[in-house]
Write a protein that holds these residues in place. Structure first.
Motif, PDB file in Angstrom:
ATOM      1  N   HIS A 164     -29.349 -29.232  32.867  1.00  0.00           N
ATOM      2  CA  HIS A 164     -28.110 -29.798  33.377  1.00  0.00           C
ATOM      3  C   HIS A 164     -27.599 -28.969  34.558  1.00  0.00           C
ATOM      4  CE1 HIS A 164     -24.027 -31.382  33.372  1.00  0.00           C
ATOM      5  NE2 HIS A 164     -23.570 -30.164  33.227  1.00  0.00           N
ATOM      6  N   ILE A 165     -27.079 -29.653  35.577  1.00  0.00           N
ATOM      7  CA  ILE A 165     -26.509 -28.962  36.740  1.00  0.00           C
ATOM      8  C   ILE A 165     -25.035 -28.693  36.472  1.00  0.00           C
ATOM      9  CG2 ILE A 165     -26.049 -29.097  39.209  1.00  0.00           C
ATOM     10  CD1 ILE A 165     -28.326 -31.183  39.380  1.00  0.00           C
ATOM     11  N   PRO A 166     -24.616 -27.437  36.373  1.00  0.00           N
ATOM     12  CA  PRO A 166     -23.208 -27.142  36.114  1.00  0.00           C
ATOM     13  C   PRO A 166     -22.349 -27.433  37.335  1.00  0.00           C
ATOM     14  CG  PRO A 166     -24.405 -25.124  36.535  1.00  0.00           C
ATOM     15  CD  PRO A 166     -25.437 -26.218  36.502  1.00  0.00           C
ATOM     16  N   VAL A 167     -21.085 -27.761  37.105  1.00  0.00           N
ATOM     17  CA  VAL A 167     -20.182 -28.090  38.209  1.00  0.00           C
ATOM     18  C   VAL A 167     -19.286 -26.898  38.546  1.00  0.00           C
ATOM     19  CG1 VAL A 167     -20.177 -30.505  37.495  1.00  0.00           C
ATOM     20  CG2 VAL A 167     -18.321 -29.025  36.765  1.00  0.00           C
ATOM     21  N   LEU A 168     -18.826 -26.875  39.795  1.00  0.00           N
ATOM     22  CA  LEU A 168     -17.844 -25.884  40.270  1.00  0.00           C
ATOM     23  C   LEU A 168     -18.278 -24.448  39.970  1.00  0.00           C
ATOM     24  CD1 LEU A 168     -14.635 -27.816  39.116  1.00  0.00           C
ATOM     25  CD2 LEU A 168     -15.301 -27.421  41.489  1.00  0.00           C
ATOM     26  N   VAL A 169     -19.554 -24.163  40.130  1.00  0.00           N
ATOM     27  CA  VAL A 169     -20.071 -22.837  39.779  1.00  0.00           C
ATOM     28  C   VAL A 169     -19.434 -21.731  40.613  1.00  0.00           C
ATOM     29  CG1 VAL A 169     -22.111 -21.363  39.760  1.00  0.00           C
ATOM     30  CG2 VAL A 169     -22.261 -23.685  38.890  1.00  0.00           C
ATOM     31  N   ASP A 170     -19.421 -21.891  41.936  1.00  0.00           N
ATOM     32  CA  ASP A 170     -18.838 -20.848  42.798  1.00  0.00           C
ATOM     33  C   ASP A 170     -17.360 -20.660  42.504  1.00  0.00           C
ATOM     34  OD1 ASP A 170     -21.247 -20.379  44.025  1.00  0.00           O
ATOM     35  OD2 ASP A 170     -20.864 -21.728  45.711  1.00  0.00           O
ATOM     36  N   GLU A 171     -16.689 -21.772  42.216  1.00  0.00           N
ATOM     37  CA  GLU A 171     -15.258 -21.703  41.913  1.00  0.00           C
ATOM     38  C   GLU A 171     -15.008 -20.967  40.597  1.00  0.00           C
ATOM     39  OE1 GLU A 171     -15.955 -25.096  44.700  1.00  0.00           O
ATOM     40  OE2 GLU A 171     -16.943 -24.325  42.898  1.00  0.00           O
ATOM     41  N   VAL A 172     -15.858 -21.216  39.606  1.00  0.00           N
ATOM     42  CA  VAL A 172     -15.761 -20.487  38.330  1.00  0.00           C
ATOM     43  C   VAL A 172     -15.985 -19.000  38.565  1.00  0.00           C
ATOM     44  CG1 VAL A 172     -16.892 -20.078  36.106  1.00  0.00           C
ATOM     45  CG2 VAL A 172     -16.364 -22.418  36.821  1.00  0.00           C
ATOM     46  N   LEU A 173     -17.039 -18.662  39.299  1.00  0.00           N
ATOM     47  CA  LEU A 173     -17.379 -17.263  39.538  1.00  0.00           C
ATOM     48  C   LEU A 173     -16.264 -16.510  40.254  1.00  0.00           C
ATOM     49  CD1 LEU A 173     -21.135 -17.592  40.598  1.00  0.00           C
ATOM     50  CD2 LEU A 173     -20.233 -16.808  38.401  1.00  0.00           C
ATOM     51  N   SER A 174     -15.490 -17.220  41.057  1.00  0.00           N
ATOM     52  CA  SER A 174     -14.416 -16.553  41.798  1.00  0.00           C
ATOM     53  C   SER A 174     -13.293 -16.055  40.888  1.00  0.00           C
ATOM     54  CB  SER A 174     -13.835 -17.498  42.859  1.00  0.00           C
ATOM     55  OG  SER A 174     -13.098 -18.551  42.262  1.00  0.00           O
ATOM     56  N   PHE A 175     -13.258 -16.548  39.648  1.00  0.00           N
ATOM     57  CA  PHE A 175     -12.222 -16.117  38.694  1.00  0.00           C
ATOM     58  C   PHE A 175     -12.781 -15.233  37.581  1.00  0.00           C
ATOM     59  CE2 PHE A 175     -10.234 -19.894  40.544  1.00  0.00           C
ATOM     60  CZ  PHE A 175      -8.949 -19.431  40.795  1.00  0.00           C
ATOM     61  N   VAL A 176     -14.094 -15.022  37.576  1.00  0.00           N
ATOM     62  CA  VAL A 176     -14.728 -14.190  36.548  1.00  0.00           C
ATOM     63  C   VAL A 176     -14.671 -12.729  36.966  1.00  0.00           C
ATOM     64  CG1 VAL A 176     -16.920 -13.666  35.371  1.00  0.00           C
ATOM     65  CG2 VAL A 176     -16.249 -16.052  35.759  1.00  0.00           C
ATOM     66  N   LYS A 177     -14.536 -11.845  35.976  1.00  0.00           N
ATOM     67  CA  LYS A 177     -14.597 -10.400  36.225  1.00  0.00           C
ATOM     68  C   LYS A 177     -15.436  -9.759  35.124  1.00  0.00           C
ATOM     69  CE  LYS A 177      -9.966 -10.207  34.208  1.00  0.00           C
ATOM     70  NZ  LYS A 177      -8.574  -9.795  34.394  1.00  0.00           N
ATOM     71  N   ASN A 178     -15.883  -8.551  35.349  1.00  0.00           N
ATOM     72  CA  ASN A 178     -16.720  -7.863  34.361  1.00  0.00           C
ATOM     73  C   ASN A 178     -15.996  -7.691  33.029  1.00  0.00           C
ATOM     74  OD1 ASN A 178     -19.315  -7.225  35.567  1.00  0.00           O
ATOM     75  ND2 ASN A 178     -18.193  -5.958  37.014  1.00  0.00           N
ATOM     76  N   GLY A 179     -16.754  -7.774  31.946  1.00  0.00           N
ATOM     77  CA  GLY A 179     -16.189  -7.636  30.607  1.00  0.00           C
ATOM     78  C   GLY A 179     -16.847  -8.626  29.659  1.00  0.00           C
ATOM     79  N   ILE A 180     -16.211  -8.855  28.527  1.00  0.00           N
ATOM     80  CA  ILE A 180     -16.731  -9.783  27.523  1.00  0.00           C
ATOM     81  C   ILE A 180     -16.135 -11.172  27.751  1.00  0.00           C
ATOM     82  CG2 ILE A 180     -16.879 -10.306  25.064  1.00  0.00           C
ATOM     83  CD1 ILE A 180     -16.597  -7.315  24.518  1.00  0.00           C
ATOM     84  N   TRP A 181     -17.015 -12.158  27.859  1.00  0.00           N
ATOM     85  CA  TRP A 181     -16.586 -13.545  28.066  1.00  0.00           C
ATOM     86  C   TRP A 181     -17.090 -14.437  26.937  1.00  0.00           C
ATOM     87  CZ3 TRP A 181     -13.901 -16.234  31.995  1.00  0.00           C
ATOM     88  CH2 TRP A 181     -13.336 -15.399  32.961  1.00  0.00           C
ATOM     89  N   VAL A 182     -16.398 -15.557  26.770  1.00  0.00           N
ATOM     90  CA  VAL A 182     -16.839 -16.586  25.832  1.00  0.00           C
ATOM     91  C   VAL A 182     -17.046 -17.878  26.617  1.00  0.00           C
ATOM     92  CG1 VAL A 182     -16.328 -17.879  23.734  1.00  0.00           C
ATOM     93  CG2 VAL A 182     -15.441 -15.560  23.995  1.00  0.00           C
TER      94      VAL A 182
END
Length: 272
Positions: free
Chosen positions: A3-21
Motif C-alpha cells: 500500500h502507498i501511504p499518504v502525506l508521508v513527508d507531511e507526517v515526517l515533518s511532525f515526527v521527532k526521535n523517541g517512542i512512537w505508536v
C-alpha cells in the motif's frame, strides 16, 4: 504490492526521535518512512487486521529491534502500550491491500463475499448481520454513517431482500444508482460493521493518556465524519495545542500519483 501511504513527508515533518505508536500499521508504509528517516525512534506497530500485520512484518524485517508488532485494537492503547510515548499516529483509512481484495468485501467495484470486517477472526460478516437488522436500523446506518439522502428508500430495498444478500454484487445491484451513492452505502456499512467512529473516539482518548508532555497526536482521516470527531476532540481538550490551524491536504502531485489520497486530511496536536 505494498500500500502507498499518504502525506508521508507531511507526517515526517511532525515526527521527532523517541517512542512512537503507529496505531494503524497496515502494511507498514508510514512506519517504514519514520524508521528510515529517524535513527532514534522505536515504534509499536498496532493493527487489528492480522493479514496486514503479516505483510508489515515482511516489509519491516530490516528494522529488527526498532519495532514491536501488536495485533490489537487502538481503542485499547492504554492496555497495549507499557510506557509513556512521544507520539501517536492514526491513519484511519483502509489500505489498498484491503480495498483491492475481493474476499474482504469492502469495494462495490469487486465481486466477493459481503464481509467488511477488518479483523475476520472477530464478529459476524455483514451479510449475516443484515439479517438481524430492522428497516429503521438500516435507514439509520445509511443516514448516520453514509450521510445518504435516499436512506429511507434504499433501506426499504435492502430490508426486503436482506435474506438474499450474500455478495458485494448483490448489494450493488440492489442499491443501483451512481458510484457516489454506492460509495456512501458501502462506507456506511463498513463503519457500522467495524464500529469505526466509536473506535476513533476511544482511541483518541486513550492516546492522550499514554502521551508524554510535548507528545504529539497525528491523525489522517478520509471523510467528514472522522474529521469532525478529530477536530472536536482537539478543540475540546484543554491539554492539547493544535499545531495545524487547517487540515493538511495532499498536494496535486500526490493526488495525481495516488488518487486514493484525494480525500485525506491530516490534523496534528501536541500535549502542553
Amino acid at each position: 504490492m505494498f500500500h502507498i501511504p499518504v502525506l508521508v513527508d507531511e507526517v515526517l515533518s511532525f515526527v521527532k526521535n523517541g517512542i512512537w505508536v503507529d496505531t494503524t500499521l497496515g502494511t507498514g508504509g508510514h512506519t517504514e518512512a519514520i524508521l528510515t528517516r529517524f535513527d532514534k525512534v522505536f515504534v509499536y506497530g498496532i493493527d487489528r487486521d492480522i493479514e496486514s500485520l503479516e505483510i508489515a512484518k515482511t516489509r519491516l524485517k530490516k528494522f529488527k529491534g526498532k519495532i514491536k508488532f501488536i495485533c490489537g485494537d487502538f481503542r485499547n492503547l492504554k492496555a497495549l502500550i507499557p510506557a509513556p510515548v512521544c507520539g501517536v499516529l492514526f491513519d484511519i483509512g483502509l489500505s489498498s491491500f484491503q480495498l483491492d481484495n475481493a474476499e474482504r468485501g469492502f469495494s462495490y467495484r469487486l465481486d466477493g463475499p459481503l464481509d467488511m470486517r477488518v479483523n475476520r477472526t472477530n464478529g459476524l460478516p455483514l451479510q449475516r448481520r443484515l439479517r438481524h437488522l430492522t428497516k429503521a436500523q438500516i435507514e439509520n446506518i445509511l443516514r448516520d454513517y453514509g450521510e445518504e439522502r435516499r436512506a429511507r428508500g434504499i433501506a426499504k430495498k435492502i430490508y426486503n431482500s436482506r435474506d438474499k444478500i450474500e455478495t458485494t454484487a448483490d448489494l450493488r445491484d440492489l442499491v443501483g444508482g451512481d458510484p457516489r451513492t454506492l460509495s456512501r452505502v458501502f462506507q456506511a456499512f463498513r463503519i457500522f460493521t467495524n464500529d469505526e467512529l466509536e473506535n476513533l473516539r476511544e482511541g483518541l482518548h486513550t492516546a492522550l493518556s499514554i502521551l508524554k508532555k510535548k507528545g504529539r497526536i497525528i491523525v489522517i482521516s478520509y471523510h467528514s465524519l472522522e474529521d469532525r470527531i478529530v477536530k472536536q476532540f482537539f478543540k475540546e481538550n484543554s491539554y492539547l495545542v493544535v499545531l495545524t490551524k487547517k487540515p493538511i491536504r495532499p498536494s496535486e502531485e500526490e493526488i495525481a500519483s495516488n488518487p486514493r489520497a484525494r480525500s485525506a486530511k491530516m490534523r496534528v496536536a501536541e500535549v502542553e
